[in-house]
Motif scaffolding. Sequence first.
Motif, PDB file in Angstrom:
ATOM      1  N   GLN A   1       3.479 -41.242   6.102  1.00 12.46           N
ATOM      2  CA  GLN A   1       5.321 -41.179   5.248  1.00 12.46           C
ATOM      3  C   GLN A   1       5.629 -40.281   5.771  1.00 12.46           C
ATOM      4  N   ARG A   2       5.006 -39.492   6.344  1.00 11.13           N
ATOM      5  CA  ARG A   2       5.799 -38.416   7.442  1.00 11.13           C
ATOM      6  C   ARG A   2       6.209 -39.027   8.278  1.00 11.13           C
ATOM      7  N   ALA A   3       5.960 -39.846   8.522  1.00  9.80           N
ATOM      8  CA  ALA A   3       6.220 -40.779  10.158  1.00  9.80           C
ATOM      9  C   ALA A   3       7.700 -41.508  10.158  1.00  9.80           C
TER      10      ALA A   3
ATOM     11  N   GLY B   1       3.427 -37.101  26.051  1.00  8.91           N
ATOM     12  CA  GLY B   1       2.388 -35.849  25.244  1.00  8.91           C
ATOM     13  C   GLY B   1       3.645 -34.797  23.952  1.00  8.91           C
ATOM     14  N   ASP B   2       4.408 -35.139  23.696  1.00  7.54           N
ATOM     15  CA  ASP B   2       4.890 -34.446  23.066  1.00  7.54           C
ATOM     16  C   ASP B   2       4.730 -34.567  21.524  1.00  7.54           C
ATOM     17  N   ASP B   3       5.197 -33.750  20.514  1.00  9.95           N
ATOM     18  CA  ASP B   3       4.810 -33.516  18.898  1.00  9.95           C
ATOM     19  C   ASP B   3       4.556 -34.990  18.724  1.00  9.95           C
ATOM     20  N   ASP B   4       5.688 -35.394  19.010  1.00  9.81           N
ATOM     21  CA  ASP B   4       6.641 -36.388  17.923  1.00  9.81           C
ATOM     22  C   ASP B   4       5.730 -37.760  18.263  1.00  9.81           C
ATOM     23  N   THR B   5       5.210 -37.915  19.834  1.00  9.13           N
ATOM     24  CA  THR B   5       5.041 -39.349  19.709  1.00  9.13           C
ATOM     25  C   THR B   5       3.423 -39.078  19.966  1.00  9.13           C
ATOM     26  N   LEU B   6       2.457 -38.338  19.720  1.00  3.79           N
ATOM     27  CA  LEU B   6       1.230 -37.766  19.811  1.00  3.79           C
ATOM     28  C   LEU B   6       1.342 -38.165  18.072  1.00  3.79           C
ATOM     29  N   PHE B   7       2.135 -37.377  17.727  1.00  7.05           N
ATOM     30  CA  PHE B   7       1.945 -37.766  15.693  1.00  7.05           C
ATOM     31  C   PHE B   7       1.618 -39.234  15.570  1.00  7.05           C
ATOM     32  N   ARG B   8       2.954 -40.335  16.485  1.00  8.26           N
ATOM     33  CA  ARG B   8       3.297 -41.394  15.885  1.00  8.26           C
ATOM     34  C   ARG B   8       1.698 -42.252  16.200  1.00  8.26           C
ATOM     35  N   LEU B   9       1.056 -41.790  17.150  1.00 11.93           N
ATOM     36  CA  LEU B   9       0.083 -42.620  17.340  1.00 11.93           C
ATOM     37  C   LEU B   9      -0.638 -43.362  16.550  1.00 11.93           C
ATOM     38  N   VAL B  10      -1.560 -41.534  16.303  1.00  9.84           N
ATOM     39  CA  VAL B  10      -2.628 -41.864  15.339  1.00  9.84           C
ATOM     40  C   VAL B  10      -2.099 -41.931  14.315  1.00  9.84           C
ATOM     41  N   ALA B  11      -1.034 -41.825  13.797  1.00  7.97           N
ATOM     42  CA  ALA B  11      -0.815 -42.434  12.246  1.00  7.97           C
ATOM     43  C   ALA B  11      -0.535 -44.034  12.406  1.00  7.97           C
TER      44      ALA B  11
ATOM     45  N   VAL C   1       1.592 -50.924  15.968  1.00 14.03           N
ATOM     46  CA  VAL C   1       2.792 -50.792  15.066  1.00 14.03           C
ATOM     47  C   VAL C   1       3.885 -49.468  15.694  1.00 14.03           C
ATOM     48  N   LEU C   2       3.187 -48.899  16.549  1.00 12.77           N
ATOM     49  CA  LEU C   2       4.032 -48.103  17.311  1.00 12.77           C
ATOM     50  C   LEU C   2       4.690 -48.942  18.785  1.00 12.77           C
ATOM     51  N   GLN C   3       3.765 -49.763  19.704  1.00 14.37           N
ATOM     52  CA  GLN C   3       4.653 -50.643  20.199  1.00 14.37           C
ATOM     53  C   GLN C   3       5.712 -52.076  19.094  1.00 14.37           C
ATOM     54  N   ASP C   4       5.403 -52.360  18.367  1.00 10.20           N
ATOM     55  CA  ASP C   4       5.985 -52.656  17.463  1.00 10.20           C
ATOM     56  C   ASP C   4       7.885 -51.706  17.081  1.00 10.20           C
ATOM     57  N   LYS C   5       7.666 -50.193  16.945  1.00 10.61           N
ATOM     58  CA  LYS C   5       8.622 -49.506  17.070  1.00 10.61           C
ATOM     59  C   LYS C   5       9.549 -49.433  18.428  1.00 10.61           C
ATOM     60  N   GLY C   6       8.668 -49.523  19.161  1.00 14.31           N
ATOM     61  CA  GLY C   6       9.841 -50.107  20.774  1.00 14.31           C
ATOM     62  C   GLY C   6       8.924 -49.276  21.114  1.00 14.31           C
ATOM     63  N   TYR C   7       7.986 -47.832  21.009  1.00 14.59           N
ATOM     64  CA  TYR C   7       7.196 -48.138  22.363  1.00 14.59           C
ATOM     65  C   TYR C   7       6.338 -48.394  23.513  1.00 14.59           C
ATOM     66  N   SER C   8       6.335 -48.537  24.261  1.00 16.49           N
ATOM     67  CA  SER C   8       5.544 -48.757  25.652  1.00 16.49           C
ATOM     68  C   SER C   8       5.290 -47.945  26.400  1.00 16.49           C
TER      69      SER C   8
ATOM     70  N   PRO D   1      -6.123 -50.766  22.535  1.00 15.23           N
ATOM     71  CA  PRO D   1      -5.690 -50.361  20.607  1.00 15.23           C
ATOM     72  C   PRO D   1      -6.391 -49.127  20.708  1.00 15.23           C
ATOM     73  N   MET D   2      -5.568 -48.551  20.248  1.00 11.97           N
ATOM     74  CA  MET D   2      -5.876 -47.064  19.389  1.00 11.97           C
ATOM     75  C   MET D   2      -5.355 -47.577  17.667  1.00 11.97           C
ATOM     76  N   PRO D   3      -6.689 -47.154  16.971  1.00  8.38           N
ATOM     77  CA  PRO D   3      -6.302 -48.117  15.253  1.00  8.38           C
ATOM     78  C   PRO D   3      -5.004 -47.396  14.685  1.00  8.38           C
ATOM     79  N   PRO D   4      -4.825 -47.505  13.631  1.00  7.04           N
ATOM     80  CA  PRO D   4      -4.351 -47.283  13.069  1.00  7.04           C
ATOM     81  C   PRO D   4      -4.601 -45.679  11.947  1.00  7.04           C
ATOM     82  N   MET D   5      -4.139 -44.746  12.048  1.00  2.00           N
ATOM     83  CA  MET D   5      -5.765 -43.587  11.131  1.00  2.00           C
ATOM     84  C   MET D   5      -4.795 -42.594  10.414  1.00  2.00           C
ATOM     85  N   GLY D   6      -3.392 -43.576  10.170  1.00  3.13           N
ATOM     86  CA  GLY D   6      -2.710 -42.947   9.726  1.00  3.13           C
ATOM     87  C   GLY D   6      -2.941 -42.989   8.138  1.00  3.13           C
ATOM     88  N   GLN D   7      -3.812 -44.141   7.525  1.00  6.47           N
ATOM     89  CA  GLN D   7      -4.360 -44.345   5.730  1.00  6.47           C
ATOM     90  C   GLN D   7      -5.036 -43.319   6.105  1.00  6.47           C
ATOM     91  N   VAL D   8      -6.470 -42.949   7.214  1.00  3.37           N
ATOM     92  CA  VAL D   8      -7.757 -42.348   6.628  1.00  3.37           C
ATOM     93  C   VAL D   8      -7.603 -41.196   6.916  1.00  3.37           C
TER      94      VAL D   8
END
Length: 134
Positions: free
Chosen positions: A5-7, A64-74, A79-86, A96-103
Amino acid sequence: MTPVQRADSAPQGTLKSPYQDSDAAVVDSGSKVYLRYGCNGCHGGNGGGGICPPLTNDVWVYDGDDDTLFRLVAYGTQVLQDKGYSRKDMENVVGPMPPMGQVVQTDDDLWRILAFVRSNYHGAPECKFGCGGK
Ligand code: HEC
């Protein structure tokens, strides 16, 4: 608020941790939630790596910025790549890092975890928050 939700609620590039990794109480609580959510199973107890990329060196896969790391973990890698990150850089392990934003239950827990991760950083000082696409 959950991490997802935050992201979702903040424009890309604007998430900023409310915590400093020099705050021992925050780092201590962050290490507990890091273990509770099982991040160590992949990244090792202090984030030094294991079967997954280390979190403590100056290689940041996306940045390594806060925004990118937060979004990657969440969101996790997909999904991060679907949002345009590579991927900009490569660790010794690529996967792949699993989505941990629901955990991870709250955005506050995730910021505490990231403070703990940063407290274990051992790379070049100027790259602690990313090297600007090194
Ligand atoms: C199932 C294994 C697994 C678990 C569990 C896991 N991760 Fe990851 N993590 C990965 C992988 C694989 C990558 C690399 C992602 C990529 O290249 O897209 C990664 C990448 C990362 C990165 C970026 C590293 C870099 O060098 O840029 C951070 C930060 C991170 N994970 C934090 C966490 C946190 C915090 C948790 C617990 C809430 C966690 N991870 C749980 C597998 C895992």
